[in-house]
Design a protein around this motif. Sequence first.
Motif, PDB file in Angstrom:
ATOM      1  N   VAL A   1      11.500 -15.434 -19.123  1.00  0.00           N
ATOM      2  CA  VAL A   1      10.394 -14.529 -18.805  1.00  0.00           C
ATOM      3  C   VAL A   1      10.948 -13.208 -18.286  1.00  0.00           C
ATOM      4  N   PRO A   2      11.378 -12.286 -19.153  1.00  0.00           N
ATOM      5  CA  PRO A   2      11.970 -11.026 -18.687  1.00  0.00           C
ATOM      6  C   PRO A   2      11.077 -10.210 -17.764  1.00  0.00           C
ATOM      7  N   PHE A   3       9.753 -10.297 -17.941  1.00  0.00           N
ATOM      8  CA  PHE A   3       8.859  -9.520 -17.077  1.00  0.00           C
ATOM      9  C   PHE A   3       8.913  -9.992 -15.624  1.00  0.00           C
ATOM     10  N   LEU A   4       9.480 -11.173 -15.375  1.00  0.00           N
ATOM     11  CA  LEU A   4       9.588 -11.661 -14.001  1.00  0.00           C
ATOM     12  C   LEU A   4      10.992 -11.508 -13.442  1.00  0.00           C
ATOM     13  N   ASP A   5      11.776 -10.602 -14.014  1.00  0.00           N
ATOM     14  CA  ASP A   5      12.997 -10.162 -13.345  1.00  0.00           C
ATOM     15  C   ASP A   5      12.600  -9.633 -11.963  1.00  0.00           C
ATOM     16  N   VAL A   6      13.276 -10.085 -10.930  1.00  0.00           N
ATOM     17  CA  VAL A   6      12.855  -9.756  -9.563  1.00  0.00           C
ATOM     18  C   VAL A   6      12.839  -8.250  -9.327  1.00  0.00           C
ATOM     19  N   GLU A   7      13.845  -7.554  -9.798  1.00  0.00           N
ATOM     20  CA  GLU A   7      13.887  -6.108  -9.581  1.00  0.00           C
ATOM     21  C   GLU A   7      12.760  -5.404 -10.331  1.00  0.00           C
ATOM     22  N   LEU A   8      12.433  -5.896 -11.527  1.00  0.00           N
ATOM     23  CA  LEU A   8      11.336  -5.294 -12.286  1.00  0.00           C
ATOM     24  C   LEU A   8      10.002  -5.525 -11.582  1.00  0.00           C
ATOM     25  N   VAL A   9       9.772  -6.736 -11.095  1.00  0.00           N
ATOM     26  CA  VAL A   9       8.518  -7.030 -10.395  1.00  0.00           C
ATOM     27  C   VAL A   9       8.393  -6.178  -9.134  1.00  0.00           C
ATOM     28  N   ASN A  10       9.476  -6.056  -8.380  1.00  0.00           N
ATOM     29  CA  ASN A  10       9.434  -5.230  -7.172  1.00  0.00           C
ATOM     30  C   ASN A  10       9.162  -3.765  -7.511  1.00  0.00           C
ATOM     31  N   PHE A  11       9.745  -3.289  -8.604  1.00  0.00           N
ATOM     32  CA  PHE A  11       9.490  -1.922  -9.064  1.00  0.00           C
ATOM     33  C   PHE A  11       8.017  -1.754  -9.432  1.00  0.00           C
ATOM     34  N   ALA A  12       7.476  -2.708 -10.185  1.00  0.00           N
ATOM     35  CA  ALA A  12       6.073  -2.622 -10.602  1.00  0.00           C
ATOM     36  C   ALA A  12       5.129  -2.651  -9.407  1.00  0.00           C
ATOM     37  N   ALA A  13       5.489  -3.414  -8.371  1.00  0.00           N
ATOM     38  CA  ALA A  13       4.627  -3.509  -7.190  1.00  0.00           C
ATOM     39  C   ALA A  13       4.492  -2.170  -6.484  1.00  0.00           C
ATOM     40  N   ARG A  14       5.509  -1.310  -6.618  1.00  0.00           N
ATOM     41  CA  ARG A  14       5.485  -0.010  -5.937  1.00  0.00           C
ATOM     42  C   ARG A  14       4.936   1.114  -6.814  1.00  0.00           C
ATOM     43  N   LEU A  15       4.581   0.804  -8.046  1.00  0.00           N
ATOM     44  CA  LEU A  15       3.985   1.825  -8.904  1.00  0.00           C
ATOM     45  C   LEU A  15       2.581   2.181  -8.410  1.00  0.00           C
ATOM     46  N   PRO A  16       2.186   3.449  -8.522  1.00  0.00           N
ATOM     47  CA  PRO A  16       0.805   3.795  -8.183  1.00  0.00           C
ATOM     48  C   PRO A  16      -0.166   3.000  -9.063  1.00  0.00           C
TER      49      PRO A  16
ATOM     50  N   GLY B   1       0.789  -1.222   0.000  1.00  0.00           N
ATOM     51  CA  GLY B   1       0.000   0.000   0.000  1.00  0.00           C
ATOM     52  C   GLY B   1       0.819   1.269   0.000  1.00  0.00           C
ATOM     53  N   VAL B   2       2.122   1.149  -0.257  1.00  0.00           N
ATOM     54  CA  VAL B   2       3.013   2.313  -0.320  1.00  0.00           C
ATOM     55  C   VAL B   2       3.551   2.409  -1.738  1.00  0.00           C
ATOM     56  N   TYR B   3       3.364   3.590  -2.363  1.00  0.00           N
ATOM     57  CA  TYR B   3       3.669   3.723  -3.781  1.00  0.00           C
ATOM     58  C   TYR B   3       4.721   4.792  -4.043  1.00  0.00           C
ATOM     59  N   ASP B   4       5.440   4.598  -5.124  1.00  0.00           N
ATOM     60  CA  ASP B   4       6.462   5.547  -5.566  1.00  0.00           C
ATOM     61  C   ASP B   4       5.772   6.839  -6.013  1.00  0.00           C
ATOM     62  N   GLN B   5       6.129   7.946  -5.387  1.00  0.00           N
ATOM     63  CA  GLN B   5       5.423   9.207  -5.640  1.00  0.00           C
ATOM     64  C   GLN B   5       6.133  10.115  -6.649  1.00  0.00           C
ATOM     65  N   ARG B   6       7.134   9.606  -7.340  1.00  0.00           N
ATOM     66  CA  ARG B   6       7.785  10.422  -8.349  1.00  0.00           C
ATOM     67  C   ARG B   6       6.813  10.772  -9.478  1.00  0.00           C
ATOM     68  N   PRO B   7       7.052  11.866 -10.200  1.00  0.00           N
ATOM     69  CA  PRO B   7       6.166  12.236 -11.314  1.00  0.00           C
ATOM     70  C   PRO B   7       6.123  11.132 -12.376  1.00  0.00           C
TER      71      PRO B   7
ATOM     72  N   SER C   1      -4.703  -1.959  -0.072  1.00  0.00           N
ATOM     73  CA  SER C   1      -6.143  -1.728  -0.223  1.00  0.00           C
ATOM     74  C   SER C   1      -6.568  -1.577  -1.676  1.00  0.00           C
ATOM     75  N   SER C   2      -5.630  -1.409  -2.593  1.00  0.00           N
ATOM     76  CA  SER C   2      -5.977  -1.253  -3.999  1.00  0.00           C
ATOM     77  C   SER C   2      -6.586  -2.541  -4.537  1.00  0.00           C
ATOM     78  N   LEU C   3      -7.806  -2.447  -5.083  1.00  0.00           N
ATOM     79  CA  LEU C   3      -8.450  -3.627  -5.653  1.00  0.00           C
ATOM     80  C   LEU C   3      -7.641  -4.179  -6.825  1.00  0.00           C
ATOM     81  N   LEU C   4      -7.078  -3.282  -7.633  1.00  0.00           N
ATOM     82  CA  LEU C   4      -6.271  -3.747  -8.763  1.00  0.00           C
ATOM     83  C   LEU C   4      -5.071  -4.537  -8.263  1.00  0.00           C
TER      84      LEU C   4
END
Length: 641
Positions: free
Chosen positions: A513-528, A225-231, A477-480
């Motif tokens: 499966v490049p989309f499952l690079d661990v760093e990429l997945v962790n980055f995506a999890a923190r996206l708004p 529930g904590v997201y990267d707030q960069r523009p 809490s995000s349903l998505l």
Amino acid sequence: MCGIAGQVGQALVSPDYWKSFLSHRGPDGNGIYQAHNLTLAHTRLAILDLSANGHQPMQTSDGRYVVTFNGEIYNHLDLRADLRRRGCQFRSTSDTETLLYGFAEFGTAIFSRLNGIFACAIYDTQTRKLVLARDQFGVKPLYYYHQSDQFLFASELKVIAGYPGIDQSLDYTALSQYLHFLYAPGEQTPLRHVRKLLPGHYLCVSVDLPSTMSIKQYYSLPLRGVYDQRPEAELIEALDQQMRQAVDRQLQSDVPLGFFLSGGLDSSAVVALAAQLRPKEQLTCYTIRTASSQKSYEGFDNDLPYARLVAKHLGVKLIEVAAESDIVRDFSKVIYHLDEPLADTAPINVLNICRQARENGHTVLLGGTAGDDIFSGYRRHQALSMEALFQHLPSGMGKLASAILSQWPGQHPQVRRLQKIAEGLGKQQPDRLADYYGWLPYSINRSLFTPAIQAMLPDIHPRHRLLTALSQIPDESSLLNQLLFWETTFYLPDHNLNYTDKLSMAVGVEARVPFLDVELVNFAARLPPALKMKGRETKYILKKLMERYLPNEVIYRPKTGFGTPLRSWLMAGQLDGLFEQYLSTDVLNRRGIFDPKNVHRLIENTKNGHLDAVYSIWGLVAIEAWCQQFIDAPAYSLLDQ
């Protein structure tokens, strides 16, 4: 990429047993390690360090640790440099040796440092403990059997199912889940005593006392529930860097590699970035060519024109593989390689592409799997845009809409989607969202079983498995993001990744499966969440990034599945032969699991348009075909498949 297997306990088979079952996963070599009460087996598909130095099972120089390993560690050069600074000396360039000495140095803590796809077993000769581990997202499969003093493990369930003397009792709850979800989410398999080691977990068992076993989790998806707030612009730049790094890591190979290219956004993005990273190389891609459009019944556009457009735009070579398959002839073969009765026809396309790639000398293929699962992309994600409306609808209105729509013929895809939405209108929101993953009302599901089997089934809806898992992300809490958690926790490892691994490895091809690079997945999890799906536009931020590399016709095209025209086959009577072979009254009565009368009613209601249950019917066929191969006959009698 390889095959691994082994046992703790008295050996009841010869060393050739393991090789015979796993040779398709590792045609380049095999090995056995045996000690008191322990066997470790390996078949090798050589990708990195093709020399004999990469032979497995592999031991440390002092002989203390032994590993049998399946997969690729993409950050192994970084790990190796750290280990060298700590005094480790290497005799090969393989990532297997990096893992082995990493375990010797860090113990089980090494698993959380790995960025790759893997399943492994590591034995400590001093403590006489065996440790099994599976990668963070379950790209590589790993099954185990544990009964009192007998412990078996393998990359494929068939290795265990064919082992002498195991308890082959069926798990009827799992069978009901295969009908509901088209796969069994979590640990369960069709066999009650065979389990999947969950992604991001490791297992420890004592060689001297196999009855003692423990399982621990080393990775969890960082949805807090904590997201990267960069523009937005900065996050697009950061995503570009993460995507490039992920693709670049997975281009490591000492053998020729190619690409899956469906023409969808995700596979096209991987190829586009690879072309950027390797501008002087001629990339080779593979796609499926279907005989005719499957839009009418399936509701998806034809992929091929988009794949051709991407190939022309990027200047890559595109090999079109005919989607020709005798479904009756090939069905049992596909089920055999799947290990589980998955009710999907997409594996046939994976098999056809990988067979052609192997013949062309490409033993590694990169694909776009998991883009939908970490950034959003499925229609169930888009349905969230209507949740505000659904929450305020009176329950009676939902039931009325469902009753009206249930009378409409279900052949048209838009009608099916409306019926699916209407079914959930009278439910609580968590139940409604979880039921987007189901394919058949549970009341009908249960009725397909005989009364004796129904009495054994727990009085718990299959959705309960998904709902209870949300306790792992209590602050999200995000349903998505909750739906994306279900995708990555269940749908990916138990369905998409399972069939991709099994059918690619059936012909000795490694699927990455490049989309499952661990760093990429962790980055995506923190996206708004709003940057993953904006309104009904799924994968919003990925699409904005790909505007730099791909035509808009590809980026903003309609969503397409990677399957076959199953509904068309049903309506044309092309599946009647399979129904007679696997679902006749005599066959069902002999099996004793399903009620012939209710099964045949389901088929008839689907053919006349009163119900859309084609995939659940396919699941019934798959279960019977699985039983015939894994229960009735010894699995080793089918090794020529």
